[in-house]
Scaffold this motif. Structure first.
Motif, mmCIF file in Angstrom:
data_model
loop_
_atom_site.group_PDB
_atom_site.id
_atom_site.type_symbol
_atom_site.label_atom_id
_atom_site.label_comp_id
_atom_site.label_asym_id
_atom_site.label_seq_id
_atom_site.Cartn_x
_atom_site.Cartn_y
_atom_site.Cartn_z
ATOM 1 N N CYS A 151 0.849 -1.189 0.000
ATOM 2 C CA CYS A 151 0.000 0.000 0.000
ATOM 3 C C CYS A 151 0.886 1.240 0.000
ATOM 4 C CB CYS A 151 -0.908 -0.005 1.229
ATOM 5 S SG CYS A 151 -1.982 1.453 1.311
ATOM 6 N N LEU A 152 0.789 2.022 -1.058
ATOM 7 C CA LEU A 152 1.591 3.239 -1.160
ATOM 8 C C LEU A 152 1.156 4.291 -0.147
ATOM 9 C CD1 LEU A 152 1.800 3.560 -5.052
ATOM 10 C CD2 LEU A 152 3.695 3.021 -3.515
ATOM 11 N N LEU A 153 -0.116 4.312 0.183
ATOM 12 C CA LEU A 153 -0.618 5.284 1.145
ATOM 13 C C LEU A 153 -0.068 5.017 2.539
ATOM 14 C CD1 LEU A 153 -4.348 5.480 0.008
ATOM 15 C CD2 LEU A 153 -2.716 7.375 -0.054
ATOM 16 N N GLU A 181 -0.777 13.572 -1.558
ATOM 17 C CA GLU A 181 0.143 14.319 -2.419
ATOM 18 C C GLU A 181 1.468 13.573 -2.579
ATOM 19 O OE1 GLU A 181 0.436 18.186 -0.687
ATOM 20 O OE2 GLU A 181 -1.376 18.925 -1.704
ATOM 21 N N PHE A 182 1.901 12.862 -1.523
ATOM 22 C CA PHE A 182 3.132 12.065 -1.624
ATOM 23 C C PHE A 182 2.973 11.014 -2.727
ATOM 24 C CE2 PHE A 182 3.786 12.480 3.296
ATOM 25 C CZ PHE A 182 3.939 13.837 3.151
ATOM 26 N N VAL A 183 1.809 10.344 -2.709
ATOM 27 C CA VAL A 183 1.570 9.276 -3.679
ATOM 28 C C VAL A 183 1.400 9.855 -5.089
ATOM 29 C CG1 VAL A 183 0.070 7.340 -4.312
ATOM 30 C CG2 VAL A 183 0.555 7.816 -1.895
ATOM 31 N N GLN A 184 0.743 11.004 -5.186
ATOM 32 C CA GLN A 184 0.621 11.673 -6.481
ATOM 33 C C GLN A 184 1.999 11.949 -7.058
ATOM 34 O OE1 GLN A 184 -2.339 14.754 -4.861
ATOM 35 N NE2 GLN A 184 -2.714 14.813 -7.060
ATOM 36 N N ARG A 185 2.883 12.494 -6.237
ATOM 37 C CA ARG A 185 4.239 12.813 -6.689
ATOM 38 C C ARG A 185 4.974 11.550 -7.127
ATOM 39 N NH1 ARG A 185 5.854 14.781 -2.392
ATOM 40 N NH2 ARG A 185 5.294 16.940 -2.787
ATOM 41 N N PHE A 186 4.777 10.469 -6.373
ATOM 42 C CA PHE A 186 5.382 9.175 -6.707
ATOM 43 C C PHE A 186 5.007 8.773 -8.130
ATOM 44 C CE2 PHE A 186 5.005 4.581 -7.007
ATOM 45 C CZ PHE A 186 6.139 4.094 -6.376
ATOM 46 N N HIS A 187 3.707 8.824 -8.441
ATOM 47 C CA HIS A 187 3.244 8.428 -9.772
ATOM 48 C C HIS A 187 3.717 9.392 -10.857
ATOM 49 C CE1 HIS A 187 0.898 4.956 -8.750
ATOM 50 N NE2 HIS A 187 0.187 5.614 -7.850
ATOM 51 N N HIS A 203 10.638 -0.814 -5.969
ATOM 52 C CA HIS A 203 11.741 -0.660 -5.014
ATOM 53 C C HIS A 203 11.695 0.697 -4.300
ATOM 54 C CE1 HIS A 203 13.594 -4.348 -6.317
ATOM 55 N NE2 HIS A 203 13.696 -3.926 -7.542
ATOM 56 N N PHE A 204 10.621 1.462 -4.509
ATOM 57 C CA PHE A 204 10.543 2.823 -3.970
ATOM 58 C C PHE A 204 9.333 3.004 -3.061
ATOM 59 C CE2 PHE A 204 13.461 3.379 -7.381
ATOM 60 C CZ PHE A 204 14.163 4.540 -7.148
ATOM 61 N N LYS A 205 9.407 4.027 -2.234
ATOM 62 C CA LYS A 205 8.251 4.424 -1.439
ATOM 63 C C LYS A 205 8.130 5.952 -1.471
ATOM 64 C CE LYS A 205 10.389 4.849 3.177
ATOM 65 N NZ LYS A 205 10.315 4.382 4.582
ATOM 66 N N PRO A 206 6.904 6.479 -1.342
ATOM 67 C CA PRO A 206 6.697 7.932 -1.336
ATOM 68 C C PRO A 206 7.266 8.569 -0.063
ATOM 69 C CG PRO A 206 4.651 6.732 -1.769
ATOM 70 C CD PRO A 206 5.638 5.743 -1.261
ATOM 71 N N GLN A 207 7.740 9.802 -0.196
ATOM 72 C CA GLN A 207 8.237 10.581 0.933
ATOM 73 C C GLN A 207 7.634 11.988 0.837
ATOM 74 O OE1 GLN A 207 11.128 9.417 3.506
ATOM 75 N NE2 GLN A 207 9.443 8.057 2.954
ATOM 76 N N PRO A 208 7.716 12.791 1.906
ATOM 77 C CA PRO A 208 7.109 14.129 1.877
ATOM 78 C C PRO A 208 7.563 15.006 0.708
ATOM 79 C CG PRO A 208 7.679 13.540 4.109
ATOM 80 C CD PRO A 208 8.226 12.440 3.243
ATOM 81 N N ASP A 209 8.856 15.023 0.412
ATOM 82 C CA ASP A 209 9.349 15.890 -0.649
ATOM 83 C C ASP A 209 10.077 15.132 -1.747
ATOM 84 O OD1 ASP A 209 8.518 18.391 0.580
ATOM 85 O OD2 ASP A 209 10.102 17.992 2.055
#
Length: 260
Positions: A151-153, A181-187, A203-209
């Motif tokens: 789960c990316l969220l 917004e973190f997940v939006q940026r990821f995509h 191999h990645f996960k979303p982060q704040p910035d």
């Protein structure tokens, strides 16, 4: 016949495939292949599944007929011989109807941009319904990763989706504007790198910035940084290192260990 998503994923992340993605000659051959088929009608484009890229394009059902130009391909597709050989193989453009339906369903949901079909059939296979809406677009938040869903969220592996999405943690994250917004940026970052690099998103996960590579422990905040990282020797070597886990060895892939 349905292809095992994990088999496809392991192939795409394997050493041989990754090496060929860096081979200029291979990329030139593949570019020519797609350039020819993208100039054909939609009906003719579905038949690319019968052809093999090369210095000349090969029609496999017809006994390795070699074609080098768009005119040759168009003429061959219209021949009785081609239609007969395709029918004998039990193949039909109708086999692509499922993929077309998936794409249309995704478009109706208003996804910002679609991932290539190969990504959807592996990373997001049977997970197209798990999205959240933001600014008129839908974003996928559940992924297939080796041995589990992710789960990316919530930035964690999920073993039972139905139970997970009912948890307070997930519900809170799904309504949290910052996390969405973190997940939006990821995509957005992965949608803007080359198609053959997009498999690396597992191999990645979303982060704040930024987004963080769980294998290299490096962060990327722009498309240029992400592309440079994905093409770096460090990342290439780490994702192709054999795991000590026998099950991972058999897949030829590394599965990051996540903190629960």
């Amino acid at each position: 016949m349905e292809m095992d998503p994990l088999f496809v994923s392991s192939h795409c992340m394997g050493t041989k495939h990754t090496h060929r993605c860096r081979d200029g000659n291979c990329l030139e051959i593949l570019t020519k292949f797609h350039d020819i088929f993208m100039r054909l009608s939609p009906e003719q484009q579905t038949q690319q599944i019968y052809f093999k890229p090369g210095n000349t394009i090969t029609c496999l059902p017809c006994g390795h007929v070699l074609l080098s130009t768009i005119e040759c391909v168009q003429q061959h597709l219209g021949t009785d011989r081609h239609h007969e050989q395709v029918a004998k193989c039990g193949l039909s453009p109708k086999s692509n109807e499922k993929n077309v339906k998936i794409k249309n369903a995704i478009k109706k949901k208003g996804v910002l941009r679609s991932y290539p079909e190969a990504i959807m059939e592996v990373v997001y296979a049977n997970l197209e319904q798990y999205t959240f809406n933001a600014k008129g677009s839908s974003y996928l938040y559940m992924q297939n990763r080796i041995g589990t869903k992710y789960c990316l969220l919530c930035q964690k592996p999920v073993h039972a989706i139905a139970e997970h999405i009912k948890t307070d943690e997930h519900s809170n994250n799904e309504t949290n504007i910052s996390i969405r917004e973190f997940v939006q940026r990821f995509h957005i970052l992965f949608l803007n790198v080359a198609d053959h690099l997009q498999f690396n998103q597992i191999h990645f996960k979303p982060q704040p910035d930024s987004i963080e590579c769980l294998r290299c422990l490096s962060s990327c905040s722009t498309t240029a940084e992400l592309t440079e990282h994905l093409q770096s020797d460090k990342h290439y070597q780490l994702i192709t290192v054999e795991s000590t886990d026998d099950s991972m060895k058999s897949l030829g892939m590394y599965m990051p260990q996540y903190n629960q």
